[in-house]
Scaffold this motif. Structure first.
Motif, PDB file in Angstrom:
ATOM      1  N   ASP A 466       0.611  -1.036   0.219  1.00 30.00           N
ATOM      2  CA  ASP A 466      -0.643  -0.110  -0.301  1.00 30.00           C
ATOM      3  C   ASP A 466       0.629   1.481   0.482  1.00 30.00           C
ATOM      4  O   ASP A 466       1.728   1.572   0.678  1.00 30.00           O
ATOM      5  CB  ASP A 466      -0.991  -0.189   1.597  1.00 30.00           C
ATOM      6  CG  ASP A 466      -1.793   1.382   0.952  1.00 30.00           C
ATOM      7  OD1 ASP A 466      -2.952   0.768   0.784  1.00 30.00           O
ATOM      8  OD2 ASP A 466      -1.483   2.350   1.760  1.00 30.00           O
ATOM      9  N   TYR A 467       0.696   2.419  -0.851  1.00 33.45           N
ATOM     10  CA  TYR A 467       1.112   3.100  -1.130  1.00 33.45           C
ATOM     11  C   TYR A 467       1.614   4.092   0.479  1.00 33.45           C
ATOM     12  O   TYR A 467       2.627   5.002   0.350  1.00 33.45           O
ATOM     13  CB  TYR A 467       0.981   4.789  -2.100  1.00 33.45           C
ATOM     14  CG  TYR A 467       1.406   5.704  -2.156  1.00 33.45           C
ATOM     15  CD1 TYR A 467       2.064   5.705  -3.512  1.00 33.45           C
ATOM     16  CD2 TYR A 467       0.779   7.362  -1.900  1.00 33.45           C
ATOM     17  CE1 TYR A 467       3.252   6.708  -3.346  1.00 33.45           C
ATOM     18  CE2 TYR A 467       1.363   7.964  -2.170  1.00 33.45           C
ATOM     19  CZ  TYR A 467       2.664   8.404  -2.839  1.00 33.45           C
ATOM     20  OH  TYR A 467       2.803   9.770  -3.077  1.00 33.45           O
ATOM     21  N   VAL A 468       0.213   4.557   0.977  1.00 34.92           N
ATOM     22  CA  VAL A 468       0.244   5.104   2.528  1.00 34.92           C
ATOM     23  C   VAL A 468       0.984   4.120   3.482  1.00 34.92           C
ATOM     24  O   VAL A 468       2.427   4.734   4.122  1.00 34.92           O
ATOM     25  CB  VAL A 468      -1.166   5.285   2.583  1.00 34.92           C
ATOM     26  CG1 VAL A 468      -0.898   6.090   3.954  1.00 34.92           C
ATOM     27  CG2 VAL A 468      -1.565   5.980   2.137  1.00 34.92           C
ATOM     28  N   ASP A 469       1.127   2.929   3.597  1.00 37.48           N
ATOM     29  CA  ASP A 469       1.731   2.346   4.888  1.00 37.48           C
ATOM     30  C   ASP A 469       3.313   1.876   4.454  1.00 37.48           C
ATOM     31  O   ASP A 469       3.634   2.020   5.258  1.00 37.48           O
ATOM     32  CB  ASP A 469       1.476   0.960   4.134  1.00 37.48           C
ATOM     33  CG  ASP A 469       1.331  -0.194   5.371  1.00 37.48           C
ATOM     34  OD1 ASP A 469       0.893  -0.122   6.589  1.00 37.48           O
ATOM     35  OD2 ASP A 469       2.645  -1.116   5.323  1.00 37.48           O
ATOM     36  N   GLN A 470       3.278   1.573   2.822  1.00 34.63           N
ATOM     37  CA  GLN A 470       4.527   2.250   2.295  1.00 34.63           C
ATOM     38  C   GLN A 470       5.585   3.438   3.300  1.00 34.63           C
ATOM     39  O   GLN A 470       6.615   3.526   4.051  1.00 34.63           O
ATOM     40  CB  GLN A 470       5.018   1.662   1.459  1.00 34.63           C
ATOM     41  CG  GLN A 470       6.795   2.157   0.711  1.00 34.63           C
ATOM     42  CD  GLN A 470       6.667   2.071  -0.874  1.00 34.63           C
ATOM     43  OE1 GLN A 470       6.241   3.339  -0.993  1.00 34.63           O
ATOM     44  NE2 GLN A 470       7.070   1.329  -1.432  1.00 34.63           N
ATOM     45  N   PHE A 471       4.923   4.688   3.150  1.00 34.85           N
ATOM     46  CA  PHE A 471       5.567   5.453   3.108  1.00 34.85           C
ATOM     47  C   PHE A 471       5.744   6.190   5.027  1.00 34.85           C
ATOM     48  O   PHE A 471       6.580   6.182   5.782  1.00 34.85           O
ATOM     49  CB  PHE A 471       4.706   6.793   2.853  1.00 34.85           C
ATOM     50  CG  PHE A 471       5.144   8.363   3.210  1.00 34.85           C
ATOM     51  CD1 PHE A 471       6.272   8.648   3.150  1.00 34.85           C
ATOM     52  CD2 PHE A 471       4.504   9.131   3.856  1.00 34.85           C
ATOM     53  CE1 PHE A 471       6.599  10.325   3.215  1.00 34.85           C
ATOM     54  CE2 PHE A 471       4.546  10.357   4.446  1.00 34.85           C
ATOM     55  CZ  PHE A 471       5.818  10.742   4.066  1.00 34.85           C
ATOM     56  N   LEU A 472       4.653   5.584   5.637  1.00 36.34           N
ATOM     57  CA  LEU A 472       4.260   5.795   7.276  1.00 36.34           C
ATOM     58  C   LEU A 472       5.012   5.014   7.842  1.00 36.34           C
ATOM     59  O   LEU A 472       5.928   5.070   9.041  1.00 36.34           O
ATOM     60  CB  LEU A 472       2.920   5.917   7.506  1.00 36.34           C
ATOM     61  CG  LEU A 472       2.124   6.849   6.757  1.00 36.34           C
ATOM     62  CD1 LEU A 472       0.343   6.125   7.126  1.00 36.34           C
ATOM     63  CD2 LEU A 472       2.189   7.718   7.001  1.00 36.34           C
ATOM     64  N   PHE A 473       5.895   3.920   6.971  1.00 37.06           N
ATOM     65  CA  PHE A 473       6.606   2.518   8.154  1.00 37.06           C
ATOM     66  C   PHE A 473       7.439   2.160   7.695  1.00 37.06           C
ATOM     67  O   PHE A 473       8.304   1.579   8.746  1.00 37.06           O
ATOM     68  CB  PHE A 473       5.304   1.354   8.431  1.00 37.06           C
ATOM     69  CG  PHE A 473       4.106   1.557   8.943  1.00 37.06           C
ATOM     70  CD1 PHE A 473       4.075   1.971  10.595  1.00 37.06           C
ATOM     71  CD2 PHE A 473       3.073   2.315   8.884  1.00 37.06           C
ATOM     72  CE1 PHE A 473       2.483   2.203  10.991  1.00 37.06           C
ATOM     73  CE2 PHE A 473       1.888   1.830   8.713  1.00 37.06           C
ATOM     74  CZ  PHE A 473       1.450   2.786  10.391  1.00 37.06           C
ATOM     75  N   GLU A 474       7.699   2.217   6.088  1.00 41.15           N
ATOM     76  CA  GLU A 474       9.057   1.921   5.796  1.00 41.15           C
ATOM     77  C   GLU A 474      10.399   3.030   5.185  1.00 41.15           C
ATOM     78  O   GLU A 474      10.950   3.024   5.902  1.00 41.15           O
ATOM     79  CB  GLU A 474       8.752   0.768   4.419  1.00 41.15           C
ATOM     80  CG  GLU A 474       7.610  -0.053   4.880  1.00 41.15           C
ATOM     81  CD  GLU A 474       7.953  -1.281   5.808  1.00 41.15           C
ATOM     82  OE1 GLU A 474       9.544  -1.293   5.904  1.00 41.15           O
ATOM     83  OE2 GLU A 474       7.134  -1.478   5.932  1.00 41.15           O
ATOM     84  N   THR A 475       9.541   3.759   4.302  1.00 39.50           N
ATOM     85  CA  THR A 475      10.163   4.841   3.692  1.00 39.50           C
ATOM     86  C   THR A 475      10.345   6.174   4.423  1.00 39.50           C
ATOM     87  O   THR A 475      11.418   6.264   4.993  1.00 39.50           O
ATOM     88  CB  THR A 475      10.304   5.341   2.052  1.00 39.50           C
ATOM     89  OG1 THR A 475       8.927   5.525   2.473  1.00 39.50           O
ATOM     90  CG2 THR A 475       9.976   3.433   1.392  1.00 39.50           C
ATOM     91  N   LYS A 476       9.853   6.483   5.166  1.00 43.55           N
ATOM     92  CA  LYS A 476       9.254   7.894   5.621  1.00 43.55           C
ATOM     93  C   LYS A 476       9.720   8.932   4.860  1.00 43.55           C
ATOM     94  O   LYS A 476      10.779   9.948   5.954  1.00 43.55           O
ATOM     95  CB  LYS A 476       9.825   8.056   6.979  1.00 43.55           C
ATOM     96  CG  LYS A 476       9.087   6.534   8.136  1.00 43.55           C
ATOM     97  CD  LYS A 476       9.884   6.285   9.459  1.00 43.55           C
ATOM     98  CE  LYS A 476       8.857   5.869   9.977  1.00 43.55           C
ATOM     99  NZ  LYS A 476       8.472   6.010  11.061  1.00 43.55           N
ATOM    100  N   GLN A 477       9.817   8.969   3.658  1.00 35.12           N
ATOM    101  CA  GLN A 477      10.362   9.549   2.914  1.00 35.12           C
ATOM    102  C   GLN A 477       9.887  10.100   1.746  1.00 35.12           C
ATOM    103  O   GLN A 477       9.489   9.175   0.894  1.00 35.12           O
ATOM    104  CB  GLN A 477      12.458   9.437   2.554  1.00 35.12           C
ATOM    105  CG  GLN A 477      12.419   8.465   1.543  1.00 35.12           C
ATOM    106  CD  GLN A 477      13.979   8.538   1.681  1.00 35.12           C
ATOM    107  OE1 GLN A 477      15.124   8.699   2.762  1.00 35.12           O
ATOM    108  NE2 GLN A 477      14.347   8.164   0.476  1.00 35.12           N
ATOM    109  N   GLY A 478       9.560  11.077   1.226  1.00 36.22           N
ATOM    110  CA  GLY A 478       8.824  11.355  -0.298  1.00 36.22           C
ATOM    111  C   GLY A 478       8.213  12.973  -0.008  1.00 36.22           C
ATOM    112  O   GLY A 478       9.287  13.438   0.908  1.00 36.22           O
TER     113      GLY A 478
END
Length: 725
Positions: A466-478
C-alpha cells in the motif's frame, strides 16, 4: 520477380507476417504496467490495421491517408474533445504540434505533451509494420528482433511489476516457429527448389511443436537444484539506484500538473518551465481539482460528473470571507482546458467578446472551459474569489455531524489498507477530542516523527504494498503526494471526511506592483497536492502536511492568549506509549543512518544510455546483416542517375569494385574479357561479357560514351542487383 513471388506465396507470407505481429504485441502488452499508457487495446488494433495495409501493399497515396486518419482519430479519442476534424479541433491539434516542435528544438524533451508522445508512438508502430514486413517476407530473417524481444521482456519482468511468465512462453513458441519456417523457405529459395510437398511446412510446424513440448516436459519434470550463486537482481537494482526491498524501486518522472494520479510514487526530475503568471494582493494556493477514491496505489475520481456554472461552493456560513480579485495569464505552450483558482471562485471572465463558458464539476471543483460545446484553453482570465478567514475557536467546537452525502464519498478506504495505518492515526490523535486538534495533530506528526522531504530517491509500492503504508512505516521520505495522501487516509480511518487536492503553490514573487498587487511566477516545479477536510458549518478547509510548505489560508485566534494556550496544548500532549515508541524508533534510525546515500540521477542515466546503446547496436546489426543490400542501393543511387561522358566509366568501375568486395577479384594476368568470362561462368550468364565489350568500345573506340551508357544502364543495374543479392 519479387512481386510475382509475393502473389505466388501470399498465404505463406501472411502466416509469417502475423507471427511477427504477435512478437510485436509482446512489446505493447507491458506498457500499462511500466508507463501511464492507456487505451492499449486501441494501440493493438491500430497496429493490426497498419500490418494489414502493409501486407496488402496498398498504394502510398491510399495507405498514407488511411494511416493518418486512424492516427488522428486515435489522438481525438484519447486527448481531444468536441467534433472530430472540426476547425476548433484542428486549432487545438496544430497548436499542440507547433509547441512540441518548439520544445524539441529547444531540447526540452521532458516537457513534451502526452498527445505528442502518442503521435510519435503511432508513427513508430507504422514504421515497425514495414520493417517487420521486410524482415519476414523479403529478408526472411527475424533472429535479431526475436533476441531483442527476449531481452526486453526479461528486463521488464525483472525490474517492473509486469509478470512475463506466459509472455516468455509465447515468445519462444512463436520465435521457434518463425525461425524454423524462415530457414525452410530460405533454403528452398536458395537451392531453387521448384516443387515440394504442400504439407512440408505443416510437418515442420508439428515437429517443432513436438520438440518444444518434449523439451518443456523434461524441463518441468527434471529435478532442480537450489541456486548456486546469490541473486544478482538486488545488486543490479542497488547499482542503478533502486532499493533492494520489495516494491521500493525508484522510478523517474517529470514534475508538473498531470492528469493520471492512479499510480503515485517514484522520484521526479526538476522542471522550472513557467506555467502561468498571477497578479494578486498576496500569495495563494491555486486549486485545480480534488479526487475522492483511494485505490491503495493512487487516486481516482468516482463521483458522477455534475456541472454547475460559474460557482463552486467551498465554504459555508460560519466562515468569514472577503472578495479578492486576481488575473491569470498562461504561457503560450500551456494547453490546460480548465482554470486554476484560489479560495472560492465567484466570477471568471476573459474580457473578450468570444462566448466562453466555465462549468465547475460539483464534486471535484475542476473548472472546465468551453467555447460553445467544445473544450478550449484560455490564454488569460480575470478571477474574483472569496478569501476565507477561519476562526480556530469555532473550528475546535466541531466534533462530528457530517452530512450523509459527505460520509458516503469522503470516508472511502480500500479493503486492503493495513490495520496499522488506522492504529497509528488513533495513537496520534488519542489526546485530542475535537476535529480541528485531531487534524492539526496529524498535520504536525510528520514534522516530529523523522519524515524527510525527498524528490529523487522515492519508492514505488510493489504489487502487494500500500502506498500510504509504505510511506508511513517503511521509507518515511517523499514529497507532497506522499504526505497529502497519507494524511487523507489517516483522517478517514478516524471517520473524518477528507479529500486529496492538486494544483500549484503560490510560486515565486517577481514584482511588487504600484496598485498594491504582486506578480507571481508559477512553474512546473510549483505543482503540488494538499488536503481538504470537511467541517460542518464551515465547508472544506485546506491543510498542509508537507514539510517545507506553509498553508496559505488564514487561521485566526480571537486573542493572542488563546493562540499561545493552544500551542502549548498541541506541543505538550500526553504522549501515548505507542506514539512514544514510534518516535524513539525514528530517532534511533536517524542516529544509525548518519548521512543518507542519494543516488541522484543514476536511474535516469542508466535507462538513457541503455536505450542509446541498444539503438546503436540494433542499427549496427541491421547494417551488418543487410550490408549487401545497402551497398547495392547506394551504388544504384550514386551512379544510376549519372548522365555525362564519364558515367559509363564510373559505373563500370563500381561494378568491378562490387565484385571484388564479394570476393571475386580481377587477376593481374587477366584481361577484362577473360575476367568477364569468369564472372559469367560463375553466375551462369552472359551479361558481364556484353557490358565489358561495350565498355571497351567507349574506352578504345570512338563510340559516344553518353549514348552507350543509356543503352547499357539497365544491363548495369541488373548486374549490380544480381551480384549484391
Amino acid at each position: 520477380m519479387v512481386a510475382a513471388n509475393m502473389k505466388a506465396h501470399k498465404g505463406r507470407h501472411f502466416f509469417l507476417y502475423m507471427l511477427s505481429y504477435i512478437l510485436l504485441l509482446e512489446w505493447l502488452l507491458p506498457l500499462p504496467y511500466i508507463t501511464d499508457t492507456g487505451y492499449i487495446t486501441f494501440f493493438i488494433g491500430v497496429t493490426l490495421f497498419f500490418f494489414l495495409l502493409t501486407f496488402m501493399q496498398v498504394k502510398v497515396w491510399i495507405s498514407l491517408p488511411l494511416k493518418l486518419g486512424i492516427i488522428l482519430y486515435g489522438l481525438h479519442l484519447m486527448f481531444l474533445e468536441g467534433s472530430f476534424l472540426s476547425l476548433h479541433w484542428f486549432e487545438l491539434f496544430l497548436n499542440d504540434l507547433s509547441q512540441n516542435v518548439m520544445m524539441m528544438v529547444a531540447g526540452n524533451w521532458v516537457a513534451l505533451t502526452d498527445m505528442f508522445r502518442s503521435l510519435l508512438f503511432f508513427i513508430l508502430l507504422a514504421v515497425m509494420s514495414y520493417l517487420l514486413f521486410f524482415w519476414t517476407v523479403y529478408a526472411k530473417r527475424i533472429l535479431f528482433f526475436l533476441l531483442f524481444t527476449i531481452i526486453y521482456i526479461t528486463v521488464i519482468d525483472t525490474f517492473t511489476p509486469y509478470d512475463a511468465t506466459y509472455s516468455i512462453v509465447r515468445i519462444f513458441m512463436v520465435g521457434f516457429l518463425l525461425l524454423g519456417l524462415m530457414t525452410l523457405y530460405r533454403t528452398i529459395e536458395r537451392e531453387n527448389v521448384k516443387t515440394f510437398s504442400n504439407i512440408l511446412p505443416i510437418r515442420l510446424i508439428a515437429s517443432l511443436c513436438v520438440v518444444l513440448l518434449v523439451a518443456s516436459s523434461f524441463g518441468y519434470a527434471a529435478p532442480k537444484y537450489e541456486p548456486q550463486w546469490a541473486d544478482p537482481v538486488p545488486f543490479m537494482k542497488a547499482a542503478i539506484g533502486m532499493d533492494t526491498g520489495q516494491g521500493t524501486g525508484t522510478l523517474r518522472q517529470r514534475i508538473g500538473y498531470g492528469e493520471n494520479d492512479g499510480r503515485l510514487g517514484g522520484g521526479f526530475e526538476d522542471d522550472d518551465t513557467p506555467v502561468f503568471q498571477a497578479v494578486t494582493p498576496q500569495a495563494q494556493y491555486w486549486r485545480g481539482e480534488s479526487k475522492d477514491f483511494y485505490t491503495g496505489k493512487g487516486w481516482e475520481v468516482t463521483t458522477p460528473e455534475e456541472q454547475v456554472e460559474m460557482r463552486y461552493p467551498l465554504f459555508e456560513q460560519e466562515v468569514e470571507v472577503k472578495t479578492v480579485e486576481a488575473s491569470i495569464s498562461f504561457e503560450p505552450y500551456q494547453n490546460f482546458q480548465h482554470v486554476f483558482y484560489a479560495g472560492e471562485p465567484t466570477d471568471i471572465s476573459i474580457g473578450s467578446i468570444i462566448d466562453i463558458s466555465v462549468f465547475f464539476d460539483a464534486h471535484t471543483g475542476r473548472a472546465n472551459t468551453y467555447y460553445g460545446n467544445d473544450p478550449i484553453h484560455l490564454e488569460a482570465y480575470n478571477l474574483t474569489f472569496l478569501e476565507p478567514h477561519f476562526s480556530v475557536s469555532k473550528l475546535r467546537q466541531v466534533t462530528g455531524g457530517d452530512p450523509e452525502a459527505i460520509q458516503n464519498i469522503y470516508l472511502q478506504l480500500p479493503d486492503t489498507l493495513p490495520e496499522r495505518v488506522g492504529e497509528l492515526a488513533a495513537d496520534i490523535t488519542a489526546n485530542f477530542s475535537n476535529r480541528y486538534d485531531q487534524v492539526k495533530a496529524i498535520e504536525r506528526y510528520y514534522r516530529m516523527a523523522g519524515f524527510r522531504y525527498e524528490t529523487k530517491d522515492v519508492a514505488v509500492p510493489g504489487p502487494d504494498e500500500d502506498y500510504v503504508d509504505q510511506f508511513l512505516f517503511e521509507t518515511k521520505q517523499g514529497y507532497c503526494d506522499n504526505y497529502s495522501t497519507s494524511m487523507v487516509v489517516m483522517l478517514r480511518t478516524l471517520g473524518i471526511p477528507a479529500r486529496w487536492v492538486k494544483g500549484f503553490t503560490q510560486g515565486e514573487r517577481i514584482e511588487n506592483l504600484t496598485d498594491g498587487n504582486r506578480l507571481y511566477q508559477i512553474t512546473n516545479a510549483n505543482a503540488h497536492s494538499w488536503v481538504e477536510v470537511y467541517f460542518p458549518g464551515h465547508g472544506w478547509i485546506p491543510f498542509e502536511p508537507t514539510q517545507g510548505f506553509n498553508n496559505a489560508s488564514n487561521f485566526v485566534f480571537e486573542t493572542p492568549e488563546l493562540e499561545a494556550q493552544w500551542e502549548r496544548e498541541m506541543e505538550n500532549p500526553t504522549v501515548e506509549p505507542e506514539v512514544e515508541e514510534t518516535l524513539a524508533e525514528v530517532q534511533e534510525e536517524e542516529a544509525a543512518a548518519g548521512v543518507s546515500f542519494n543516488r541522484d540521477g543514476l536511474v535516469f542515466q542508466f535507462a538513457f544510455w541503455m536505450v542509446v546503446a541498444t539503438t546503436l547496436l540494433m542499427l549496427a546489426i541491421i547494417a551488418f546483416v543487410f550490408r549487401k543490400k545497402i551497398l547495392v542501393q547506394f551504388l544504384l543511387y550514386r551512379y544510376g542517375k549519372l548522365n555525362n561522358q564519364r558515367s559509363f566509366e564510373l559505373a563500370f568501375h563500381s561494378l568491378i569494385w562490387l565484385l571484388g568486395n564479394n570476393g571475386i577479384v580481377k587477376r593481374r594476368s587477366e584481361t577484362l574479357r577473360e575476367f568477364a568470362a569468369r564472372i559469367d561462368s560463375f553466375y551462369s550468364m552472359n551479361d558481364m561479357t556484353e557490358i565489358t565489350l561495350n565498355y571497351e568500345k567507349v574506352s578504345y573506340g570512338n563510340s559516344q560514351a553518353k549514348e552507350v551508357w543509356k543503352e547499357n544502364q539497365k544491363l548495369w543495374e541488373n548486374l549490380i542487383k544480381k551480384i549484391g543479392s
